[in-house]
Design an enzyme around this catalytic site. Structure first.
Site, PDB file in Angstrom:
ATOM      1  N   ALA A  11       0.823  -1.216   0.000  1.00  0.00           N
ATOM      2  CA  ALA A  11       0.000   0.000   0.000  1.00  0.00           C
ATOM      3  C   ALA A  11       0.853   1.259   0.000  1.00  0.00           C
ATOM      4  O   ALA A  11       0.474   2.288   0.547  1.00  0.00           O
ATOM      5  CB  ALA A  11      -0.921  -0.008   1.213  1.00  0.00           C
ATOM      6  N   ARG A  17      -2.970   8.800 -10.037  1.00  0.00           N
ATOM      7  CA  ARG A  17      -4.133   9.016 -10.899  1.00  0.00           C
ATOM      8  C   ARG A  17      -5.402   9.378 -10.127  1.00  0.00           C
ATOM      9  O   ARG A  17      -6.391   9.784 -10.718  1.00  0.00           O
ATOM     10  CB  ARG A  17      -4.380   7.766 -11.767  1.00  0.00           C
ATOM     11  CG  ARG A  17      -3.418   7.688 -12.939  1.00  0.00           C
ATOM     12  CD  ARG A  17      -3.490   6.354 -13.633  1.00  0.00           C
ATOM     13  NE  ARG A  17      -2.815   5.314 -12.861  1.00  0.00           N
ATOM     14  CZ  ARG A  17      -2.832   4.016 -13.168  1.00  0.00           C
ATOM     15  NH1 ARG A  17      -3.505   3.598 -14.230  1.00  0.00           N
ATOM     16  NH2 ARG A  17      -2.195   3.143 -12.419  1.00  0.00           N
ATOM     17  N   GLY A  82       9.278  -0.364  -6.515  1.00  0.00           N
ATOM     18  CA  GLY A  82       8.565  -1.457  -7.170  1.00  0.00           C
ATOM     19  C   GLY A  82       8.017  -2.462  -6.171  1.00  0.00           C
ATOM     20  O   GLY A  82       8.395  -2.470  -4.995  1.00  0.00           O
ATOM     21  N   THR A  83       7.113  -3.316  -6.671  1.00  0.00           N
ATOM     22  CA  THR A  83       6.458  -4.283  -5.785  1.00  0.00           C
ATOM     23  C   THR A  83       7.475  -5.277  -5.202  1.00  0.00           C
ATOM     24  O   THR A  83       7.319  -5.720  -4.064  1.00  0.00           O
ATOM     25  CB  THR A  83       5.350  -5.050  -6.539  1.00  0.00           C
ATOM     26  OG1 THR A  83       5.882  -5.505  -7.796  1.00  0.00           O
ATOM     27  CG2 THR A  83       4.152  -4.158  -6.814  1.00  0.00           C
ATOM     28  N   GLU A 158       4.854  -7.736 -17.646  1.00  0.00           N
ATOM     29  CA  GLU A 158       4.120  -6.487 -17.457  1.00  0.00           C
ATOM     30  C   GLU A 158       3.745  -5.900 -18.812  1.00  0.00           C
ATOM     31  O   GLU A 158       4.464  -6.073 -19.805  1.00  0.00           O
ATOM     32  CB  GLU A 158       4.974  -5.483 -16.668  1.00  0.00           C
ATOM     33  CG  GLU A 158       5.187  -5.886 -15.218  1.00  0.00           C
ATOM     34  CD  GLU A 158       3.881  -6.160 -14.483  1.00  0.00           C
ATOM     35  OE1 GLU A 158       3.049  -5.247 -14.384  1.00  0.00           O
ATOM     36  OE2 GLU A 158       3.690  -7.296 -14.022  1.00  0.00           O
ATOM     37  N   ASN A 173      -2.606 -11.085 -14.246  1.00  0.00           N
ATOM     38  CA  ASN A 173      -2.163 -11.272 -12.860  1.00  0.00           C
ATOM     39  C   ASN A 173      -2.996 -10.384 -11.956  1.00  0.00           C
ATOM     40  O   ASN A 173      -3.030  -9.170 -12.122  1.00  0.00           O
ATOM     41  CB  ASN A 173      -0.679 -10.882 -12.781  1.00  0.00           C
ATOM     42  CG  ASN A 173      -0.178 -10.783 -11.350  1.00  0.00           C
ATOM     43  OD1 ASN A 173      -0.734 -11.406 -10.450  1.00  0.00           O
ATOM     44  ND2 ASN A 173       0.876 -10.005 -11.153  1.00  0.00           N
ATOM     45  N   ASN A 231      -7.419   2.632  -9.433  1.00  0.00           N
ATOM     46  CA  ASN A 231      -6.329   3.557  -9.750  1.00  0.00           C
ATOM     47  C   ASN A 231      -6.816   4.990  -9.888  1.00  0.00           C
ATOM     48  O   ASN A 231      -6.052   5.923  -9.719  1.00  0.00           O
ATOM     49  CB  ASN A 231      -5.630   3.147 -11.046  1.00  0.00           C
ATOM     50  CG  ASN A 231      -4.946   1.797 -10.906  1.00  0.00           C
ATOM     51  OD1 ASN A 231      -4.250   1.553  -9.915  1.00  0.00           O
ATOM     52  ND2 ASN A 231      -5.171   0.909 -11.847  1.00  0.00           N
ATOM     53  N   LYS A 354     -31.898  19.074  18.081  1.00  0.00           N
ATOM     54  CA  LYS A 354     -30.520  18.760  18.482  1.00  0.00           C
ATOM     55  C   LYS A 354     -30.484  18.534  19.982  1.00  0.00           C
ATOM     56  O   LYS A 354     -31.074  19.321  20.721  1.00  0.00           O
ATOM     57  CB  LYS A 354     -29.599  19.925  18.122  1.00  0.00           C
ATOM     58  CG  LYS A 354     -28.163  19.700  18.528  1.00  0.00           C
ATOM     59  CD  LYS A 354     -27.454  20.966  18.959  1.00  0.00           C
ATOM     60  CE  LYS A 354     -27.852  21.416  20.345  1.00  0.00           C
ATOM     61  NZ  LYS A 354     -27.004  22.453  20.917  1.00  0.00           N
ATOM     62  N   ASN A 389     -32.041  28.495  22.767  1.00  0.00           N
ATOM     63  CA  ASN A 389     -31.115  27.801  23.674  1.00  0.00           C
ATOM     64  C   ASN A 389     -29.783  28.506  23.819  1.00  0.00           C
ATOM     65  O   ASN A 389     -28.974  28.129  24.657  1.00  0.00           O
ATOM     66  CB  ASN A 389     -30.875  26.377  23.163  1.00  0.00           C
ATOM     67  CG  ASN A 389     -30.264  26.346  21.778  1.00  0.00           C
ATOM     68  OD1 ASN A 389     -30.493  27.243  20.965  1.00  0.00           O
ATOM     69  ND2 ASN A 389     -29.478  25.325  21.495  1.00  0.00           N
TER      70      ASN A 389
HETATM   71  C1  UD1 Z   1       0.887  -4.946 -10.465  1.00  0.00           C
HETATM   72  C2  UD1 Z   1       1.563  -6.165 -11.050  1.00  0.00           C
HETATM   73  C3  UD1 Z   1       0.763  -6.626 -12.273  1.00  0.00           C
HETATM   74  C4  UD1 Z   1      -0.664  -6.913 -11.881  1.00  0.00           C
HETATM   75  C5  UD1 Z   1      -1.286  -5.721 -11.171  1.00  0.00           C
HETATM   76  C6  UD1 Z   1      -2.612  -6.115 -10.571  1.00  0.00           C
HETATM   77  C7  UD1 Z   1       3.953  -5.887 -10.623  1.00  0.00           C
HETATM   78  C8  UD1 Z   1       5.262  -5.535 -11.199  1.00  0.00           C
HETATM   79  N1  UD1 Z   1       2.915  -5.841 -11.449  1.00  0.00           N
HETATM   80  O1  UD1 Z   1       0.953  -3.944 -11.448  1.00  0.00           O
HETATM   81  O2  UD1 Z   1       1.342  -7.794 -12.828  1.00  0.00           O
HETATM   82  O3  UD1 Z   1      -1.440  -7.243 -13.002  1.00  0.00           O
HETATM   83  O4  UD1 Z   1      -0.448  -5.268 -10.088  1.00  0.00           O
HETATM   84  O5  UD1 Z   1      -3.299  -4.994 -10.082  1.00  0.00           O
HETATM   85  O6  UD1 Z   1       3.875  -6.224  -9.449  1.00  0.00           O
HETATM   86  N2  UD1 Z   1       3.420  -0.806  -4.381  1.00  0.00           N
HETATM   87  C9  UD1 Z   1       4.222  -0.592  -3.286  1.00  0.00           C
HETATM   88  N3  UD1 Z   1       5.499  -0.191  -3.483  1.00  0.00           N
HETATM   89  C10 UD1 Z   1       6.021   0.010  -4.712  1.00  0.00           C
HETATM   90  C11 UD1 Z   1       5.195  -0.229  -5.819  1.00  0.00           C
HETATM   91  C12 UD1 Z   1       3.899  -0.640  -5.614  1.00  0.00           C
HETATM   92  O7  UD1 Z   1       3.784  -0.759  -2.146  1.00  0.00           O
HETATM   93  O8  UD1 Z   1       7.200   0.376  -4.800  1.00  0.00           O
HETATM   94  C13 UD1 Z   1       2.048  -1.239  -4.154  1.00  0.00           C
HETATM   95  C14 UD1 Z   1       1.020  -0.272  -4.708  1.00  0.00           C
HETATM   96  O9  UD1 Z   1       0.620   0.647  -3.704  1.00  0.00           O
HETATM   97  C15 UD1 Z   1      -0.129  -1.185  -5.090  1.00  0.00           C
HETATM   98  C16 UD1 Z   1       0.565  -2.506  -5.429  1.00  0.00           C
HETATM   99  O10 UD1 Z   1       1.841  -2.446  -4.843  1.00  0.00           O
HETATM  100  O11 UD1 Z   1      -1.007  -1.411  -3.999  1.00  0.00           O
HETATM  101  C17 UD1 Z   1       0.690  -2.719  -6.934  1.00  0.00           C
HETATM  102  O12 UD1 Z   1       1.452  -1.650  -7.464  1.00  0.00           O
HETATM  103  P1  UD1 Z   1       1.017  -0.933  -8.804  1.00  0.00           P
HETATM  104  O13 UD1 Z   1       1.970   0.134  -9.103  1.00  0.00           O
HETATM  105  O14 UD1 Z   1      -0.414  -0.576  -8.763  1.00  0.00           O
HETATM  106  O15 UD1 Z   1       1.268  -2.138  -9.809  1.00  0.00           O
HETATM  107  P2  UD1 Z   1       0.603  -2.371 -11.190  1.00  0.00           P
HETATM  108  O16 UD1 Z   1       1.307  -1.608 -12.222  1.00  0.00           O
HETATM  109  O17 UD1 Z   1      -0.861  -2.214 -11.093  1.00  0.00           O
HETATM  110 CA    CA Z   2      -2.469  -1.299  -9.595  1.00  0.00          CA
END
Ligand code: UD1
Ligand code: CA
Length: 477
Positions: A11, A17, A82-83, A158, A173, A231, A354, A389
């Site tokens: 999160a 967006r 990144g995730t 991706e 995914n 988003n 009230k 009042n």
């Molecule tokens: C990600 C997946 C994608 C999938 C999609 C589903 C990856 C690389 N891609 O893409 O395959 O189809 O979700 O919705 O994982 N987040 C962090 N830290 C970060 C980046 C992201 O906590 O550095 C969190 C975001 O807040 C979000 C989630 O991870 O809750 C997914 O990140 P987001 O940037 O939305 O990934 P997508 O591009 O949607």
């Molecule tokens: Ca997303």
């Protein structure tokens, strides 16, 4: 029993967006934050430990977490890497073995039962990883599922890194995964940021696990709506409408009549008894409870209200009010916090109340303000009565006894007590207590100045009408 050892909720994203000063996961639908929905669903799996990766707006997110889920651990990701990077951070301090479920914080429709099925498939199969997938009619933006010949998951690509052929794949995914912890710990350090976004992708772990000899299996969910991520505000509204339909379906199945479920918005925590009827344009939110046989709406908003059996609320806005059995409210009534209507009491048209209680069978039928008051049983408050009042500095309380008749257009200047069975004369400004059984008269005595119109307004229609009446000898009633 815990189905899964750890849960990691991602999160930390900016939610750019949304164009909002509120972090994305704190936006809410059906009276609960997006993150709250995810954590509620996750809790049904009874995990031993939940970790939420926070980043953008983390102070607000942490405050919210300490309110709604104080037992979760928050992990700070200071810059978006990144995730994969987010999971690296969250894994520090997580046990070496067992299972971990990873979900995103922005998928409010994802159900506990779908996650349970995923975990069960993972555990039964003894897989390295299990990934929830869905066939999406518009897969744009999602990672695509590349299966191997035996149907296993080969890798996830991706959108931005995919070839034209890969982009044609409709299986996506969902971003919900279960991993074997030992294998994930071992693989997570080997991610690379050689991709279009220059980030560490969690999705790249799949290929690493496979090369390490693990099996990775996709589990296709039949309902792609459940995995919709939010988003932007359009998707927020779409998910809110889907959740509204789910909530309303559940209530109708339990015996609630809804005249138009598409314009009826009910928060997740609201309770409604069987045979209640909800008319169109009604919003019930917070901790509102509606008992059976109550009738609410049309076009009414109730926030944190309790409505007892058989009461009616028509075209009104009520917050923090208790509406007793068979009481009636509206139309066009504004009930504010601390309003209590006893059995069969009535707050009628254009009435504001009230911090005031109205006893059994008592009525404030029209055009009144009742603030800071205790009113007994069987009492009638005449039209356009104001409970005065506020002296400009402090608020004061008014007591009105049982079976009182307050004349129309009375000003009851607090603090004041009107005794049982007392009356006030219409148009009175009541500044002193009225004893039981007395009538309080607080107004100037009327005097008639005869002939005034004839002298001061000669030639007007009024003067003509007066003259005609005097000539016919009908001037005195
Ligand atoms: C990600 C997946 C994608 C999938 C999609 C589903 C990856 C690389 N891609 O893409 O395959 O189809 O979700 O919705 O994982 N987040 C962090 N830290 C970060 C980046 C992201 O906590 O550095 C969190 C975001 O807040 C979000 C989630 O991870 O809750 C997914 O990140 P987001 O940037 O939305 O990934 P997508 O591009 O949607
Ligand atoms: Ca997303």
């Amino acid at each position: 029993m815990s189905l899964v050892d750890y849960v990691i909720v991602l999160a930390a994203g900016e939610g750019t967006r949304m164009k909002s000063s509120t972090p994305k996961v704190l936006h809410s639908i059906a009276g609960r934050s997006l993150l709250g929905h995810v954590l509620t669903a996750v809790a049904t799996l009874e995990p031993s430990s939940v970790r939420v990766v926070v980043g953008a707006g983390y102070e607000a997110v942490n405050n919210h977490l300490s309110e709604i889920a104080p037992q979760v651990t928050s992990v700070l990701q200071e810059r978006r890497g990144g995730t994969g990077h987010a999971v690296q951070l969250a894994l520090a301090g997580v046990g070496a073995t067992g299972t971990v479920l990873i979900v995103a914080g922005d998928t409010p429709l994802l159900s506990g039962s779908t996650m349970t099925q995923l975990v069960e498939a993972h555990t039964q199969g003894g897989f390295a990883a299990t990934v929830l997938t869905a066939e999406h009619p518009d897969p744009t933006g999602y990672g695509r599922i590349i299966r191997s010949d035996n149907g296993d998951l080969s890798r996830i690509v991706e959108e931005r890194d995919a070839t034209d052929v890969e982009r044609e794949i409709e299986e996506i995914n969902s971003g919900v995964y279960v991993f074997d912890l030992a294998m994930l710990h071992n693989a997570i350090g080997r991610l690379s940021s050689q991709n279009a976004q220059g980030e560490l992708y969690l999705t790249d772990v799949i290929e690493i696990l496979r090369k390490d000899g693990g099996r990775v299996v996709p589990v296709l969910t039949p309902d792609y709506l459940e995995i919709l991520g939010i988003n932007d505000r359009t998707q927020l509204a779409e998910c809110a409408a889907l959740m509204r339909d789910q909530i309303n379906d559940g209530l109708m199945r339990s015996g609630v009549t809804m005249i138009d479920p598409t314009t009826t918005w009910i928060d997740v925590n609201v309770e409604i008894g069987p045979d209640a009827t909800i008319y169109p344009g009604t919003a019930l939110s917070g901790a509102t409870k509606i008992a059976s046989d109550a009738v609410i709406g049309p076009r009414s908003t109730l926030i944190d209200c309790t409505v007892e059996c058989c009461a009616t609320v028509i075209e009104s806005y009520c917050k923090g009010a208790t509406i007793g059995e068979s009481a009636s409210v509206g139309p066009f009534t504004y009930l504010r916090p601390g309003t209590i209507l006893a059995k069969s009491a009535r707050a009628g048209a254009f009435v504001e109340m009230k911090n005031a209680s109205l006893g059994e069978g008592s009525k404030v039928p029209h055009l009144s303000y009742v603030g800071d008051a205790t009113i007994g049983e069987g009492t009638n408050i005449g039209a356009a009565t104001i409970f005065v009042n506020y002296d400009g500095v402090d608020k004061h309380h008014t007591r009105v006894g049982d079976h009182v008749r307050v004349g129309s257009d009375s000003m009851l200047v607090a603090p004041i007590t009107i005794g049982d069975g007392a009356y006030t004369a219409a148009g009175s400004v009541i500044t002193e207590d009225v004893p039981a059984g007395a009538i309080g008269v607080g107004r100037a005595k009327q005097r008639n100045v005869l002939g005034w119109v004839l002298r001061k307004r000669p030639g007007t229609k009024s003067a003509e009408a007066a003259n005609a009446s005097i000539e016919k000898g009908t001037s005195n009633p």
